[in-house]
Design an enzyme around this catalytic site. Sequence first.
Site, PDB file in Angstrom:
ATOM      1  CD  GLU A   1      -6.000  12.486   3.061  1.00 38.98           C
ATOM      2  OE1 GLU A   1      -4.809  12.622   2.828  1.00 38.98           O
ATOM      3  OE2 GLU A   1      -6.999  12.883   2.375  1.00 38.98           O
TER       4      GLU A   1
ATOM      5  CD  GLU B   1      -9.136  16.525   3.285  1.00 43.74           C
ATOM      6  OE1 GLU B   1      -8.555  16.304   2.091  1.00 43.74           O
ATOM      7  OE2 GLU B   1      -8.570  16.353   4.452  1.00 43.74           O
TER       8      GLU B   1
END
Length: 517
Positions: A194, A321
């Site tokens: 991320e 995810e």
Amino acid sequence: MRAIKPLIAALGLSLSFTALADTQVSVDTTKPGPVINKNIYGQFAEHLGRGIYEGIWVGPKSKIPNTKGWRNDVVGALKDLQVPLVRWPGGCFADEYHWREGIGPRDKRPARVNTNWGGVIEDNAVGTHEFFDLVEMLGAEAYVNGNLGTGTPQEMAEWLEYMTSDSKSTLAELRRKNGRDKPFRVHYFAIGNEAWGCGGNMTPEFYTHLYKQYASFLKTPKDNTPILIASGGHTDDTSWADHLTANVKPNWALRMDAVSFHYYTLPKGDWTVKGAALKFPEAEWMSTMVNTLKMDQFIVNNKKVMDKNDPEKKVGFYVDEWGTWYDVTGDDDPGFLYQQNSLRDAIVAGLNFNIFHKHADRVHMSIIAQMVNVLQAMILTDKEKMVLTPTYHVFKMYIPFQGATSLPLELKNVPQYTLGSASIPAVSATAARAKDGKVYIALVNANPNKAETVDINLAGITVNGVSGQVLTAAAMDAHNTFAAPETIKPAAYSAKAKNGKLALEIPAKAVVVVAVE
């Protein structure tokens, strides 16, 4: 639908049933599609709350039965799930994790504050060696997430050397000193996590430059070379997949095998007030389904830019995810992300699996968040107690799809589930030929109020019937607890063909997986 027809006939009415026809599922078994990678069913173990500590790691001195510190009941349940892949150590935690702190005698490892998740002390009891103990017990592949945010190219390169080298280098000898002679097998390695957020708040352009720098130094033996994963985008942002595939051009010193993607299903679509895990209104059942089905379009949009830049499909699209994210259940620490898991989560899992199968040409991996006690978990624990969640049961029902060959599937006459101004297709389906040679079909009825009849047509084979399992319950939020661990679990399901035709009754709010006989 079938109960309505005799009633109308008895009343002497003549009516066209074109609009009321059963849902039609047509599968062409003669035209195999892409293989559904087993890692679509990957799991995630982050240093977060009780996801590792207490949840699955109790330490070798614990009274809870364990092997090398990993509790036997949880490991056994995960082995039954045939977990193909485990991602570790994060997540956001990865970009503050320094691997040298997690090796050597556990009583001498430094303690750090876990600034991302609850501000608790991380004692580094679970490090590289412990992680590989777990994946080897599970028979799973290892996905290691490197520290780009607070690390250096040297630290990342040395971690890979420590794990993979079979030489007499100082790092390889250090691994041997710490109890591991042969190298660890690292199947996947990610450069950061991320990067657009907790991994550094970067732009795609800035991250791309860093990726090329770091990746240039990640050198491993030829027989232990991991697939390299770049940190990609999230939700409707395609700029990361676009920029990375357009600007990272592999050569003898640079690789990029996949781009990651993250998307979480929030009932209210609001990170401040996400919605309750239990005792939710039907409006939040509907909004959860609406939001989770967005995954399909997000993948379509990213595939378009990747197909433009990588028409040979050399780069995978890894949804590493995904899952539901609700407001924290009970009085638990908000930073631990503990939530209950209900039938609604099982439906979400089935819908997403069907989407991932549809895009098996690019989606070679998906990893649910997370494995134990965190977000949409497979397993919940409380000290010595353990309970399997509805999501666990759906993962187990879908095991035949691991490594199966997808089959072209067409849906017709699909009824809509409507509530207020929101509307979604009630039925979702997928089909594949598994490694055992059988054709498997999975069906999800997202309508919580109405059963649906689905007519199955399979070109290329004669169908006598189907057998498998169904997961459903009376309540939308049916869930398992430590006091009642089998409130919701799969039941046997079968149906026989009549006059060469096969019709399946799919209960309301249900997941059905069957093998064709």
